[in-house]
Design an enzyme around this catalytic site. Structure first.
Site, mmCIF file in Angstrom:
data_model
loop_
_atom_site.group_PDB
_atom_site.id
_atom_site.type_symbol
_atom_site.label_atom_id
_atom_site.label_comp_id
_atom_site.label_asym_id
_atom_site.label_seq_id
_atom_site.Cartn_x
_atom_site.Cartn_y
_atom_site.Cartn_z
ATOM 1 N N ASP A 120 0.813 -1.222 0.000
ATOM 2 C CA ASP A 120 0.000 0.000 0.000
ATOM 3 C C ASP A 120 0.843 1.268 0.000
ATOM 4 O O ASP A 120 0.468 2.276 0.594
ATOM 5 C CB ASP A 120 -0.959 0.012 1.215
ATOM 6 N N GLY B 217 1.390 3.037 -2.609
ATOM 7 C CA GLY B 217 0.965 3.917 -3.698
ATOM 8 C C GLY B 217 1.586 3.478 -5.017
ATOM 9 O O GLY B 217 1.801 4.287 -5.913
ATOM 10 N N LYS B 218 1.810 2.168 -5.136
ATOM 11 C CA LYS B 218 2.428 1.641 -6.362
ATOM 12 C C LYS B 218 1.529 1.874 -7.574
ATOM 13 O O LYS B 218 2.004 2.108 -8.674
ATOM 14 C CB LYS B 218 2.689 0.131 -6.225
ATOM 15 N N LYS C 208 -0.476 4.382 -8.245
ATOM 16 C CA LYS C 208 -0.343 5.750 -8.773
ATOM 17 C C LYS C 208 0.966 5.903 -9.562
ATOM 18 O O LYS C 208 0.991 6.487 -10.637
ATOM 19 C CB LYS C 208 -0.385 6.764 -7.623
ATOM 20 N N GLY D 158 -4.409 -4.371 -3.873
ATOM 21 C CA GLY D 158 -5.404 -3.368 -4.249
ATOM 22 C C GLY D 158 -4.675 -2.109 -4.669
ATOM 23 O O GLY D 158 -4.147 -1.392 -3.843
ATOM 24 N N HIS D 159 -4.595 -1.869 -5.967
ATOM 25 C CA HIS D 159 -3.862 -0.707 -6.470
ATOM 26 C C HIS D 159 -4.846 0.381 -6.896
ATOM 27 O O HIS D 159 -5.635 0.180 -7.811
ATOM 28 C CB HIS D 159 -2.951 -1.116 -7.632
ATOM 29 N N GLN E 107 1.943 -6.292 -3.474
ATOM 30 C CA GLN E 107 2.469 -6.441 -2.108
ATOM 31 C C GLN E 107 3.801 -5.664 -2.009
ATOM 32 O O GLN E 107 3.954 -4.677 -2.703
ATOM 33 C CB GLN E 107 2.645 -7.921 -1.706
ATOM 34 N N THR F 264 3.426 -12.700 2.569
ATOM 35 C CA THR F 264 2.564 -13.246 1.517
ATOM 36 C C THR F 264 3.353 -14.373 0.833
ATOM 37 O O THR F 264 4.591 -14.373 0.893
ATOM 38 C CB THR F 264 2.149 -12.101 0.555
ATOM 39 N N THR G 239 -8.435 -3.778 -0.387
ATOM 40 C CA THR G 239 -9.013 -5.082 -0.701
ATOM 41 C C THR G 239 -9.959 -5.538 0.401
ATOM 42 O O THR G 239 -11.061 -6.008 0.128
ATOM 43 C CB THR G 239 -7.875 -6.119 -0.903
ATOM 44 N N ARG H 242 -9.906 -3.252 5.934
ATOM 45 C CA ARG H 242 -9.451 -3.227 7.333
ATOM 46 C C ARG H 242 -8.697 -1.925 7.600
ATOM 47 O O ARG H 242 -7.954 -1.455 6.724
ATOM 48 C CB ARG H 242 -8.490 -4.398 7.598
ATOM 49 N N ASP I 143 2.323 14.557 2.039
ATOM 50 C CA ASP I 143 1.310 15.535 2.483
ATOM 51 C C ASP I 143 0.561 15.076 3.744
ATOM 52 O O ASP I 143 0.074 15.894 4.513
ATOM 53 C CB ASP I 143 0.296 15.781 1.360
ATOM 54 N N GLY J 241 -0.281 13.783 -2.976
ATOM 55 C CA GLY J 241 -1.738 13.700 -3.081
ATOM 56 C C GLY J 241 -2.112 12.610 -4.045
ATOM 57 O O GLY J 241 -1.254 12.116 -4.797
HETATM 58 P P1 IMO Z 1 -0.809 -4.239 -2.236
HETATM 59 O O1 IMO Z 1 -0.407 -4.764 -3.589
HETATM 60 C C1 IMO Z 1 -0.842 -4.767 2.065
HETATM 61 C C2 IMO Z 1 -0.857 -8.884 3.609
HETATM 62 C C3 IMO Z 1 -2.077 -9.391 4.345
HETATM 63 C C4 IMO Z 1 -1.430 -10.334 5.336
HETATM 64 C C5 IMO Z 1 -0.308 -10.964 4.521
HETATM 65 C C6 IMO Z 1 -0.640 -12.321 3.927
HETATM 66 O O2 IMO Z 1 -2.104 -3.505 -2.227
HETATM 67 O O3 IMO Z 1 0.316 -3.474 -1.617
HETATM 68 P P2 IMO Z 1 -2.185 -13.043 1.876
HETATM 69 O O4 IMO Z 1 -3.657 -12.855 1.627
HETATM 70 O O5 IMO Z 1 -1.316 -12.401 0.853
HETATM 71 O O6 IMO Z 1 -1.818 -14.484 2.128
HETATM 72 O O7 IMO Z 1 -1.903 -12.287 3.285
HETATM 73 O O8 IMO Z 1 -0.028 -10.043 3.486
HETATM 74 N N1 IMO Z 1 -1.101 -8.352 2.249
HETATM 75 C C7 IMO Z 1 -1.041 -7.048 1.933
HETATM 76 N N2 IMO Z 1 -0.853 -5.960 2.710
HETATM 77 N N3 IMO Z 1 -0.975 -4.617 0.740
HETATM 78 C C8 IMO Z 1 -1.117 -5.693 -0.060
HETATM 79 O O9 IMO Z 1 -1.097 -5.603 -1.392
HETATM 80 C C9 IMO Z 1 -1.215 -6.985 0.537
HETATM 81 N N4 IMO Z 1 -1.405 -8.234 0.066
HETATM 82 C C10 IMO Z 1 -1.311 -9.076 1.121
HETATM 83 O O10 IMO Z 1 -2.756 -8.335 4.987
HETATM 84 O O11 IMO Z 1 -0.843 -9.621 6.383
HETATM 85 MG MG MG Z 2 -3.121 -2.088 -1.500
#
Ligand code: IMO
Ligand code: MG
Length: 431
Positions: free
Chosen positions: A13, A15-16, A18, A40-41, A223, A238, A299, A302, A332, A412
């Site tokens: 998360d 900000g990849k 963007k 979730g991008h 991730q 992950t 995604t 939470r 920011d 931003g």
């Molecule tokens: P983006 O691409 C943040 C975290 C989950 C959990 C751990 C394992 O948006 O940066 P999983 O479902 O992958 O087996 O869960 O990894 N996690 C992420 N945290 N951004 C993500 O993706 C994530 N994808 C998995 O919250 O701690």
């Molecule tokens: Mg994300």
């Protein structure tokens, strides 16, 4: 033509989405090489947020070929939902392709992810329950169902039959739940296979051809480094390799094809799910950051745990990934704070450590340097020199610690809210 790789350097998360959106405009291909719909991008487009989970962030440009690569795990149900959603806002998805070698997430993977987490209780990982772990487990156990099995329905039938018999044993005997029906899964997936057929390609040959033709290719990590199965905060990770090393494994290209390793880090840290987080803020500042930065999972929705920037882990991430271009996002978000802390090392049982431990524990303590906040809105600034002096001190300190120049600062979520700090290096990324 050597290509660009974008990876997250913290716990996701950053900000990849963007940054990928910004760089993809000048690319011919955008490739996802690992993970699945656990990511979730977010992209700001037409006054809306588009949240992409499986489809590469280049999809909004009609000239770009987007490939969900061999190292990704694909849940066809969610992929088709995502395609529908994107098309409903007028974006054409006909250039989205799936690699034959990618593995398929089945309904039993999603259930087993959930059942295992429930059974683990306070030892759970806090996964996204998207079935990512169980799909990769089957891949490594050499029993996975791949996209190419959609091309031969006899094989698909046999594999599903064998796998489901085995999974139903686990579901009924270990987790004491009802078995799944073969017929309903088979029928559901046959429909998916028919719909997805025209999108299935051999991504390895496609990419090697593209390199020969000097096409510009961007690899988009999902991730992030500290969630990497090998180099992250194991076992709270992950099950894939988001780091730059994962690009070759997950897309079938040799390392020599890669040139620019672009690392994205937030100006602070967040984490969703469980696991150690040395700079986690345990007072009201955490809520200020969460609200201002909208730190809720894209995604799973939470609330994200919020913390100060951790330079020790960031330096480790830059080292393992060979980062040669650094981008800092969401600066920011810190604008309202009186005091900003930055972690420059850890203390373990009273002893200082200056390396990122392979077994990072919950009880590790962060050592901080304090910065006075700039207390001014910076989200309209376009030139680095126009930033408040305290803000520049913060940036200069990060660069000094990491021994790496920051190329771009995002201030931003809008596409134009960026300060390009080093213009000549930035524009070289496109040449
Ligand atoms: P983006 O691409 C943040 C975290 C989950 C959990 C751990 C394992 O948006 O940066 P999983 O479902 O992958 O087996 O869960 O990894 N996690 C992420 N945290 N951004 C993500 O993706 C994530 N994808 C998995 O919250 O701690
Ligand atoms: Mg994300």
């Amino acid at each position: 033509m050597p290509s660009n790789v974008i990876v997250g350097l913290q716990w996701g998360d950053e900000g990849k989405g963007k940054i990928t959106d910004l760089l993809s405009k000048n690319s011919d291909y955008v490739i996802r090489y690992q993970g699945g719909n656990n990511s979730g991008h977010s992209i700001h487009i037409k006054k809306n947020y588009l949240i992409l989970h499986l489809i590469p962030s280049g999809v909004i440009y009609p000239h770009i070929k987007c490939i969900i690569g061999p190292g990704v795990v694909i849940d066809p149900k969610y992929l088709l939902q995502e395609i529908k959603e994107i098309e409903s806002i007028g974006i054409n998805t006909s250039k989205v392709f799936l690699a034959k070698r990618a593995h398929i997430t089945m309904p039993y993977h999603r259930l087993l992810d959930q059942y295992k987490e429930e059974a683990l209780g306070d030892r759970s990982i806090g996964t996204t329950h998207r079935g990512i772990g169980p799909t990769y487990e089957d891949k490594i156990a050499r029993m996975g169902i791949r996209v190419l099995d959609f091309l031969n329905l006899k094989t698909f039938y046999k594999k599903l039959k064998n796998n489901l018999e085995y999974k139903n044993q686990i579901i009924t005997k270990i987790y004491k739940r009802k078995p799944l029906s073969f017929e309903s899964i088979y029928e559901e997936y046959i429909e998916y296979s028919k719909t997805l057929l025209p999108r299935i390609i051999d991504a390895v040959y496609e990419l090697h051809d593209a390199f020969k033709k000097k096409k510009k290719i961007l690899f988009e990590g999902a991730q992030a480094m500290l969630l990497d199965i090998n180099y992250g905060t194991y076992p709270y990770v992950t099950p894939s390799s988001p780091s730059t090393g994962g690009v070759c494994i997950g897309s079938g290209v040799p390392p020599i094809f890669l040139k620019n390793f672009i690392g994205v880090a937030k100006a602070y840290c967040t984490r969703v799910g469980y696991g150690p987080f040395p700079t986690e803020i345990k007072n009201h500042i955490s809520e200020i950051i969460r609200q201002k930065g909208n730190e809720y999972g894209a995604t799973t929705k939470r609330p994200r745990r919020c913390g100060w920037l951790d330079l020790l882990s960031l330096k480790y991430s830059c080292m393992v990934n060979g980062i040669n271009h650094l981008m800092i996002t969401k600066l920011d978000v810190l604008s309202e704070l009186e005091l900003i802390k930055v972690c420059i090392g850890y203390k373990n049982n009273g002893k200082k450590i200056q390396y990122f431990p392979a077994n990072l524990k919950e009880n590790i303590e962060a050592i901080y340097v304090d910065f006075t906040g700039w207390k001014r809105n910076i989200s309209h600034i376009q030139e680095y020199d126009d930033l408040p002096i305290n803000c520049k001190k913060y940036i200069t300190f990060i660069e000094g610690y990491l021994d790496l120049e920051i190329l771009l600062i995002s201030i931003g979520s809008e596409r134009n809210q960026n300060i390009i700090k080093n213009k000549s290096s930035f524009f070289k990324l496109f040449s």
